[in-house]
Enzyme design. Structure first.
Site, PDB file in Angstrom:
ATOM      1  N   ARG A 114       0.845  -1.206   0.000  1.00  0.00           N
ATOM      2  CA  ARG A 114       0.000   0.000   0.000  1.00  0.00           C
ATOM      3  C   ARG A 114       0.872   1.244   0.000  1.00  0.00           C
ATOM      4  NH1 ARG A 114      -1.937   1.208   6.070  1.00  0.00           N
ATOM      5  NH2 ARG A 114      -0.244   0.181   7.152  1.00  0.00           N
ATOM      6  N   GLY A 126      -4.748  -1.775  -0.328  1.00  0.00           N
ATOM      7  CA  GLY A 126      -3.736  -0.786  -0.704  1.00  0.00           C
ATOM      8  C   GLY A 126      -3.965   0.591  -0.108  1.00  0.00           C
ATOM      9  N   ARG A 144       5.824  10.000   3.264  1.00  0.00           N
ATOM     10  CA  ARG A 144       6.861   9.643   4.223  1.00  0.00           C
ATOM     11  C   ARG A 144       8.231   9.931   3.624  1.00  0.00           C
ATOM     12  NH1 ARG A 144       6.681   3.809   7.105  1.00  0.00           N
ATOM     13  NH2 ARG A 144       7.131   2.923   5.055  1.00  0.00           N
ATOM     14  N   ASP A 188      10.881  -6.845   8.518  1.00  0.00           N
ATOM     15  CA  ASP A 188      10.557  -5.922   7.418  1.00  0.00           C
ATOM     16  C   ASP A 188      10.387  -4.502   7.941  1.00  0.00           C
ATOM     17  OD1 ASP A 188       8.223  -7.373   8.555  1.00  0.00           O
ATOM     18  OD2 ASP A 188       7.092  -5.857   7.465  1.00  0.00           O
ATOM     19  N   ASN A 189      10.285  -4.347   9.250  1.00  0.00           N
ATOM     20  CA  ASN A 189      10.134  -3.013   9.832  1.00  0.00           C
ATOM     21  C   ASN A 189      11.430  -2.535  10.483  1.00  0.00           C
ATOM     22  OD1 ASN A 189       7.474  -2.959   9.008  1.00  0.00           O
ATOM     23  ND2 ASN A 189       6.691  -3.715  10.959  1.00  0.00           N
ATOM     24  N   ASP A 242       8.085   2.576  10.271  1.00  0.00           N
ATOM     25  CA  ASP A 242       6.795   1.881  10.341  1.00  0.00           C
ATOM     26  C   ASP A 242       6.122   2.024  11.698  1.00  0.00           C
ATOM     27  OD1 ASP A 242       5.926   1.220   7.943  1.00  0.00           O
ATOM     28  OD2 ASP A 242       6.595  -0.845   7.929  1.00  0.00           O
TER      29      ASP A 242
HETATM   30  P1  AMP Z   1       2.886  -3.080   8.054  1.00  0.00           P
HETATM   31  O1  AMP Z   1       2.077  -3.711   9.121  1.00  0.00           O
HETATM   32  O2  AMP Z   1       2.440  -1.698   7.682  1.00  0.00           O
HETATM   33  O3  AMP Z   1       4.357  -3.155   8.314  1.00  0.00           O
HETATM   34  O4  AMP Z   1       2.612  -3.946   6.750  1.00  0.00           O
HETATM   35  C1  AMP Z   1       2.959  -5.307   6.619  1.00  0.00           C
HETATM   36  C2  AMP Z   1       2.707  -5.757   5.196  1.00  0.00           C
HETATM   37  O5  AMP Z   1       1.321  -5.683   4.888  1.00  0.00           O
HETATM   38  C3  AMP Z   1       3.395  -4.909   4.134  1.00  0.00           C
HETATM   39  O6  AMP Z   1       3.738  -5.743   3.064  1.00  0.00           O
HETATM   40  C4  AMP Z   1       2.313  -3.943   3.738  1.00  0.00           C
HETATM   41  O7  AMP Z   1       2.519  -3.402   2.463  1.00  0.00           O
HETATM   42  C5  AMP Z   1       1.083  -4.831   3.773  1.00  0.00           C
HETATM   43  N1  AMP Z   1      -0.145  -4.068   3.999  1.00  0.00           N
HETATM   44  C6  AMP Z   1      -0.530  -3.452   5.126  1.00  0.00           C
HETATM   45  N2  AMP Z   1      -1.734  -2.859   4.966  1.00  0.00           N
HETATM   46  C7  AMP Z   1      -2.116  -3.105   3.692  1.00  0.00           C
HETATM   47  C8  AMP Z   1      -3.265  -2.758   2.911  1.00  0.00           C
HETATM   48  N3  AMP Z   1      -4.278  -2.040   3.407  1.00  0.00           N
HETATM   49  N4  AMP Z   1      -3.302  -3.184   1.625  1.00  0.00           N
HETATM   50  C9  AMP Z   1      -2.310  -3.908   1.111  1.00  0.00           C
HETATM   51  N5  AMP Z   1      -1.208  -4.272   1.798  1.00  0.00           N
HETATM   52  C10 AMP Z   1      -1.107  -3.879   3.073  1.00  0.00           C
HETATM   53 MG    MG Z   2       5.978  -2.609   7.498  1.00  0.00          MG
END
Ligand code: AMP
Ligand code: MG
Length: 490
Positions: free
Chosen positions: A96, A129, A179, A255-256, A265
């Site tokens: 996203r 997304g 960001r 990943d963070n 993140d």
């Molecule tokens: P995060 O929790 O933000 O670190 O995201 C973890 C993973 O989930 C990453 O690959 C993000 O791109 C994906 N992700 C989080 N929220 C969404 C969303 N609303 N749509 C698509 N991918 C998402």
């Molecule tokens: Mg992340």
């Protein structure tokens, strides 16, 4: 859109990431949104980036922040990465978010400009997304507060609402956060390369990362070893800084974890009130894996996963490479401890080093835990020698500790005034308390009233100034029967 205004806006975008093998990204434009509206812009950051604040606020700027218009020279892309999420390895990627390019700033640095909440990408899996307004404003507040506290972090340049709703547990206003990061290279980017790329691709990624953040490593005998060493050092120093202010990241998945050494993140993160190493805010962290007290060890675990990805580059023989990697990981604990200890000494006004310092500090923390003392405000009380009626301060154990501390201060050359100044510079007047953040978000999201948030951002921007207007933000709410919970910003 008249493209002639683009240069005037100050954008100087480059796309060095596209020099990497194609496996590492997918070219994709942000998905346009219906009717974007700028709700907050970081004027001082924009200026530092060489951008024209007045033009950014006009329609052209807003269309860019919304992803409705692609800047000339920009090759928008979603990055591929993997990661260990709560210990489980999986393929991820920008699901996203879109990197619109790297801004070359007037001071000669290069920073990523990323739109978060910009629509679906090939890495979206089942996600939409999109992002919602509350969590994007939350990231804005906390990241800017971290910057104010002097902690390396990604920054927040702007938030726009999209004029569209996003379906979560209810329908919520959609938003896009712009960001700014030293880069979005993560431990997970290397895990992706090590798992799905060939050796040339892994080397290309390592060379790119060194070029971007660790150029001195190229001048050493084993650049990849120097690279690993410096990533470990920056991460140890970063996590020590988190601990010193009571910051809980909440979702320290690989990943963070940014390789540049910035905090990245901001999802379910929050600051601790009462000192308690077990503190967890995230609703999904049911096992307490990312509790405050676990953060240093998790940092080490993540770095071990990073070191594994570099094995083929560290030495020709795998056994030798493992030995090199283990030797570096082994140093993490000491770098962390030194960094934390030196920060704690400063918080207590101590300039020189004595062997007993660690036990002095540990004893204070032990008492804070027993008496459920507020972490930030305890150090503030010590700084200004003003003690309220908190149970900690009334206890004999604390009085005993306090006398021990005064004796310790007496055993250094620096004056009392010098100690006081060091403490002022090391103990923030305020942190983004959960109730303050919630209040600001509620006013913004429900009433479209951004005044509370703007005022909060203002006092958070200089936490070591100790201004009278900051005092009102230091109070701690009554213990509520329902513990504070944070949610991932999806
Ligand atoms: P995060 O929790 O933000 O670190 O995201 C973890 C993973 O989930 C990453 O690959 C993000 O791109 C994906 N992700 C989080 N929220 C969404 C969303 N609303 N749509 C698509 N991918 C998402
Ligand atoms: Mg992340």
């Amino acid at each position: 859109m008249a493209s002639g205004t683009l240069g005037d806006m100050g954008w100087e975008l480059d796309n060095s990431y596209t020099q990497l093998p194609e496996r590492f990204y997918t070219s994709i434009k942000p998905t346009p949104v219906r009717s974007p509206k700028l709700v907050i812009l970081n004027d001082s950051l924009a200026t530092a980036l060489g951008l024209n604040v007045e033009l950014l606020k006009k329609d052209g700027g807003v269309q860019i922040f919304a992803g409705n218009m692609v800047l000339r020279g920009s090759i928008p892309l979603a990055q591929a990465y993997a990661g260990h999420q709560f210990g489980y390895f999986t393929m991820l990627g920008d699901g996203r978010a879109v990197l619109i390019g790297e801004q070359r700033t007037p001071s000669g640095t290069r920073v990523d400009i990323q739109l978060k909440g910009s629509g679906r990408t090939p890495y979206s899996r089942r996600g939409d997304g999109r992002a919602t307004l509350g969590p994007m404003l939350r990231e804005y507040i906390i990241s800017e507060a971290m910057h104010g506290l002097g902690i390396p972090t990604t920054r927040s340049l702007a938030v726009v609402t999209t004029g569209e709703t996003v379906i979560r547990e209810s329908e919520l206003p959609g938003a896009v956060l712009t960001r700014v990061a030293a880069s979005h290279l993560r431990v997970g980017t290397f895990q992706f390369a090590a798992n799905w790329g060939n050796l040339d691709e892994l080397r290309a990624l390592a060379d790119y990362t060194i070029q971007r953040h660790f150029t001195q490593a190229f001048d050493t005998d084993n650049p990849y070893l120097s690279f690993l060493r410096e990533v470990i050092r920056r991460q140890a120093v970063l996590i020590a800084k988190w601990q010193l202010v009571g910051f809980i990241h909440g979702v320290m998945n690989t990943d963070n974890m940014s390789l540049s050494g910035e905090t990245i993140d901001y999802g379910p993160c929050a600051f601790m009130n009462e000192y308690d190493p077990q503190t967890v805010f995230s609703s999904i962290d049911t096992g307490g894996r990312y509790a405050y007290g676990n953060q240093p060890a998790i940092g080490e675990w993540n770095l071990a996963r990073f070191a594994e990805t570099l094995l083929p580059l560290l030495a020709d023989e795998e056994k030798e490479a493992i030995k090199i990697a283990e030797n570096e990981i082994f140093k993490y604990a000491a770098i962390y401890q030194d960094s934390w200890l030196s920060g704690m000494r400063s918080k207590l006004g101590i300039f020189n080093q004595e062997a007993e310092d660690e036990s002095l500090i540990e004893e204070l923390l032990r008492l804070m835990e027993i008496y459920r003392a507020d972490y930030t405000n305890t150090f503030l009380a010590l700084t200004f020698d003003e003690f309220n009626d908190a149970p900690l301060f009334a206890s004999d154990e604390f009085k005993h500790w306090y006398d021990r501390w005064l004796l310790r201060l007496g055993r250094q050359a620096e004056s009392k005034a010098g100690s006081h100044q060091l403490m002022r510079n090391s103990n923030p007047a305020l942190i983004p308390r959960n109730h303050l953040v919630e209040e600001a978000l509620e006013k913004a999201v429900k009433n479209e009233d951004y005044d509370v948030m703007e005022r909060l951002l203002d006092v958070l921007s200089k936490p070591f100034a100790h201004l009278p207007k900051q005092a009102a933000y230091a109070s701690v709410p009554e213990q509520s029967s329902c513990p504070y919970r944070t949610f991932c910003g999806t």
